[in-house]
Design a protein around this motif. Structure first.
Motif, PDB file in Angstrom:
ATOM      1  N   VAL A   1       1.260  -1.184  -0.456  1.00  0.00           N
ATOM      2  CA  VAL A   1       0.456   0.106  -0.048  1.00  0.00           C
ATOM      3  C   VAL A   1       0.654   1.364   0.146  1.00  0.00           C
ATOM      4  O   VAL A   1       1.957   1.523   0.838  1.00  0.00           O
TER       5      VAL A   1
ATOM      6  N   GLY B   1      -3.125  -0.876  -3.144  1.00  0.00           N
ATOM      7  CA  GLY B   1      -4.481  -0.202  -3.063  1.00  0.00           C
ATOM      8  C   GLY B   1      -3.093   1.648  -2.463  1.00  0.00           C
ATOM      9  O   GLY B   1      -1.920   1.000  -2.278  1.00  0.00           O
TER      10      GLY B   1
ATOM     11  N   TYR C   1      -3.379   5.440  -0.690  1.00  0.00           N
ATOM     12  CA  TYR C   1      -3.847   6.719  -0.348  1.00  0.00           C
ATOM     13  C   TYR C   1      -2.838   7.870   0.146  1.00  0.00           C
ATOM     14  O   TYR C   1      -1.985   8.087  -0.138  1.00  0.00           O
TER      15      TYR C   1
ATOM     16  N   VAL D   1      -6.909  -0.121  -4.952  1.00  0.00           N
ATOM     17  CA  VAL D   1      -7.747   0.062  -4.052  1.00  0.00           C
ATOM     18  C   VAL D   1      -7.544   1.596  -3.602  1.00  0.00           C
ATOM     19  O   VAL D   1      -6.630   1.443  -3.358  1.00  0.00           O
ATOM     20  N   ARG D   2      -8.632   1.885  -3.558  1.00  0.00           N
ATOM     21  CA  ARG D   2      -8.457   3.863  -3.100  1.00  0.00           C
ATOM     22  C   ARG D   2      -9.473   3.700  -1.603  1.00  0.00           C
ATOM     23  O   ARG D   2     -10.376   3.540  -2.106  1.00  0.00           O
ATOM     24  N   TYR D   3      -8.241   3.858  -1.269  1.00  0.00           N
ATOM     25  CA  TYR D   3      -8.470   4.339   1.250  1.00  0.00           C
ATOM     26  C   TYR D   3      -9.098   5.768   1.061  1.00  0.00           C
ATOM     27  O   TYR D   3      -9.337   6.924   0.386  1.00  0.00           O
ATOM     28  N   ASP D   4      -9.980   6.129   1.840  1.00  0.00           N
ATOM     29  CA  ASP D   4     -10.997   7.037   2.376  1.00  0.00           C
ATOM     30  C   ASP D   4      -9.913   7.348   2.841  1.00  0.00           C
ATOM     31  O   ASP D   4     -10.317   8.918   3.180  1.00  0.00           O
TER      32      ASP D   4
ATOM     33  N   SER E   1      -7.672   3.701   7.739  1.00  0.00           N
ATOM     34  CA  SER E   1      -7.772   2.111   6.521  1.00  0.00           C
ATOM     35  C   SER E   1      -6.808   1.843   5.385  1.00  0.00           C
ATOM     36  O   SER E   1      -6.594   0.890   5.256  1.00  0.00           O
ATOM     37  N   ALA E   2      -5.723   3.136   5.144  1.00  0.00           N
ATOM     38  CA  ALA E   2      -4.955   2.130   4.901  1.00  0.00           C
ATOM     39  C   ALA E   2      -3.798   1.405   5.043  1.00  0.00           C
ATOM     40  O   ALA E   2      -3.354   0.434   4.297  1.00  0.00           O
TER      41      ALA E   2
ATOM     42  N   ASP F   1      -5.688  -2.163   6.166  1.00  0.00           N
ATOM     43  CA  ASP F   1      -5.925  -3.608   4.967  1.00  0.00           C
ATOM     44  C   ASP F   1      -5.713  -5.281   5.918  1.00  0.00           C
ATOM     45  O   ASP F   1      -4.380  -4.848   5.148  1.00  0.00           O
TER      46      ASP F   1
END
Ligand SMILES: NC(=O)c1ccc[n+]([C@@H]2O[C@H](COP(=O)([O-])OP(=O)(O)OC[C@H]3O[C@@H](n4cnc5c(N)ncnc54)[C@H](O)[C@@H]3O)[C@@H](O)[C@H]2O)c1
Length: 403
Positions: free
Chosen positions: A36, A61, A63, A86-89, A93-94, A97
């Motif tokens: 990530v 992902g 972020y 995956v694009r984390y908000d 969360s990033a 995961d």
């Protein structure tokens, strides 16, 4: 032996008719790890590109606090990896995961410490871009936290993998070609700092200052070559040309664009570092002289003429033995993937380490020592006085950590 790769053919349009079933030399292994990337600006995207080229890890992902950075990173990355990202908000969360094996922090320097605090709660292996922090207290807290961390933290000081420095380290330390090293001189001549998101690199408060932000790479190299503790640092420098009329929210830019630094090491080695950041092109030079000979490692890139640079190493032993000049290069795809191929080899170290192997990569303690030299140099520029490193360490309450 690892399997031979022929990327030049693998990606050539004239080879696309070779079906998956027939691919042997061109077959890519399934990536075993998932990464990530936090902060998908210039450097975050370099790491994404290099991970895809290496092929041992997939970017799982991303972020970034600026959506535009994620949009651009995604668009640039699409041709390199078919699987969607995956694009984390948000940062938590990033970092958390369960599908991700490691986190790469590529945000601006002033955010490293806070982002790292959240990242470490995940317990995952972490790659943290250089400089590890903008001040010594945060750097020391990271070294302490690393000691207690069960996974690892790797620092992004990858210049040690640039071809000319890799060779210089091998000649000077492994082969001891120049004998006992006595002097080390490094110079970097380059254009100004590039534009950045929020222009964080124009301000000492956000970047740590030029000698910390940019030159920690060279202090890490000089420390590696000297193999000793720095004893005294004297520096002079200033802001002569760049960003003199630049301001943001009424605050003028305050970063140095040139400097001369000299470092005395406890083993008698003397070193110097020269920086100039108002040049039209890029040139780096390292000269190491010992009691048997001299080596010179160079890298040059005229960005106005060519997308790639040239690197070489010259060894002169006079009547003590063999002299030579070597033209050094990594394969084109690796060289052009970022920082002249050094980031690719930094990723090999990262992935090897994820697989439990011993590697030679920058540790938080090495990152800290590079910052000590850089910060002492900045103090010397400000005060006009030489800085005793013992005193500097005591003044910054770092004796227990470093002695
Ligand atoms: N190892 C090297 O040779 C090398 C080279 C260049 C940059 N760097 C380092 O990489 C880092 C990033 O530099 P860059 O050139 O990519 O800068 P950049 O400004 O191009 O990108 C930084 C990105 O981080 C994002 N960001 C800012 N704060 C954030 C936060 N709190 N959480 C998530 N995202 C955030 C920004 O929106 C931006 O997209 C810096 O630490 C820099 O020193 C290292």
């Amino acid at each position: 032996m690892s399997k031979m790769r022929l990327r030049g053919f693998e990606s050539a349009p004239g080879q696309r008719h070779v079906s998956e079933e027939d691919r042997y030399l061109y077959r890519q292994e399934e990536p075993k790890h998932r990464l990530v990337v936090i902060g998908t600006g210039t450097m975050g995207q370099e790491h994404m590109r290099v991970a895809a080229l290496l092929g041992r890890a997939r970017i799982h992902g991303i972020y970034d606090s600026q959506p535009l950075s994620m949009d651009v990173a995604e668009a640039n990355f699409r041709p390199l990896q078919p699987e969607p990202l995956v694009r984390y908000d948000d940062l938590a969360s990033a970092c958390n995961d369960p599908a991700a094996d490691a986190l790469l922090i590529c945000t601006p320097n002033y955010t490293h410490f806070d982002v790292l605090q959240t990242a470490m709660k995940s317990g995952k292996p972490i790659f943290l871009e250089k400089p590890m922090a903008t001040d010594l207290q945060d750097a020391a807290a990271i070294v302490r936290a690393d000691k207690a961390y069960t996974a690892f933290i790797q620092i992004g000081l990858q210049y040690r993998y640039k071809p000319q420095y890799l060779e210089a380290l091998a000649e000077a330390l492994t082969r001891r070609s120049v004998g006992d090293v006595k002097t080390i001189s490094v110079s970097e001549h380059r254009p100004p700092f590039l534009d950045k998101v929020d222009q964080w690199n124009k301000f000492e408060r956000l970047s740590g200052g030029t000698l910390v932000e940019k030159c920690c790479h060279y202090f890490d190299l000089i420390n590696l070559l000297a193999q000793a503790r720095p004893g005294r640092v004297y520096a002079t420098g200033g802001q002569a040309v760049n960003f003199l009329d630049f301001e943001r929210n009424g605050v003028p830019s305050d970063i140095d664009d040139h400097a001369f630094v000299s470092i005395d090491y406890d083993n008698g080695i003397r070193a110097s570092f020269t920086l100039n950041m108002f040049c039209p092109d890029f040139a780096e030079e390292l000269v190491v002289v010992g009691d048997r000979g001299r080596l010179k490692a160079t890298e040059e890139q005229d960005i106005h003429r060519s997308a790639s640079g040239s690197a070489s190493l010259t060894l002169r032993l006079g009547e003590n033995g063999l002299s030579k000049t070597s033209d050094l290069t990594y394969p084109r795809a690796i060289e052009q993937s970022g920082h002249h191929g050094s980031t690719y080899f930094e990723h090999i170290a990262l992935i090897d380490r994820l697989e439990g192997k011993e590697v030679d990569c920058a540790t938080p303690m090495q990152g800290m020592w590079a910052m000590i030299v850089a910060s002492a140099a900045q103090q010397s520029v400000a005060s006009g006085q030489a800085v005793s490193i013992d005193r500097f360490i005591a003044e910054n309450d770092l004796e227990t950590l470093l002695n």
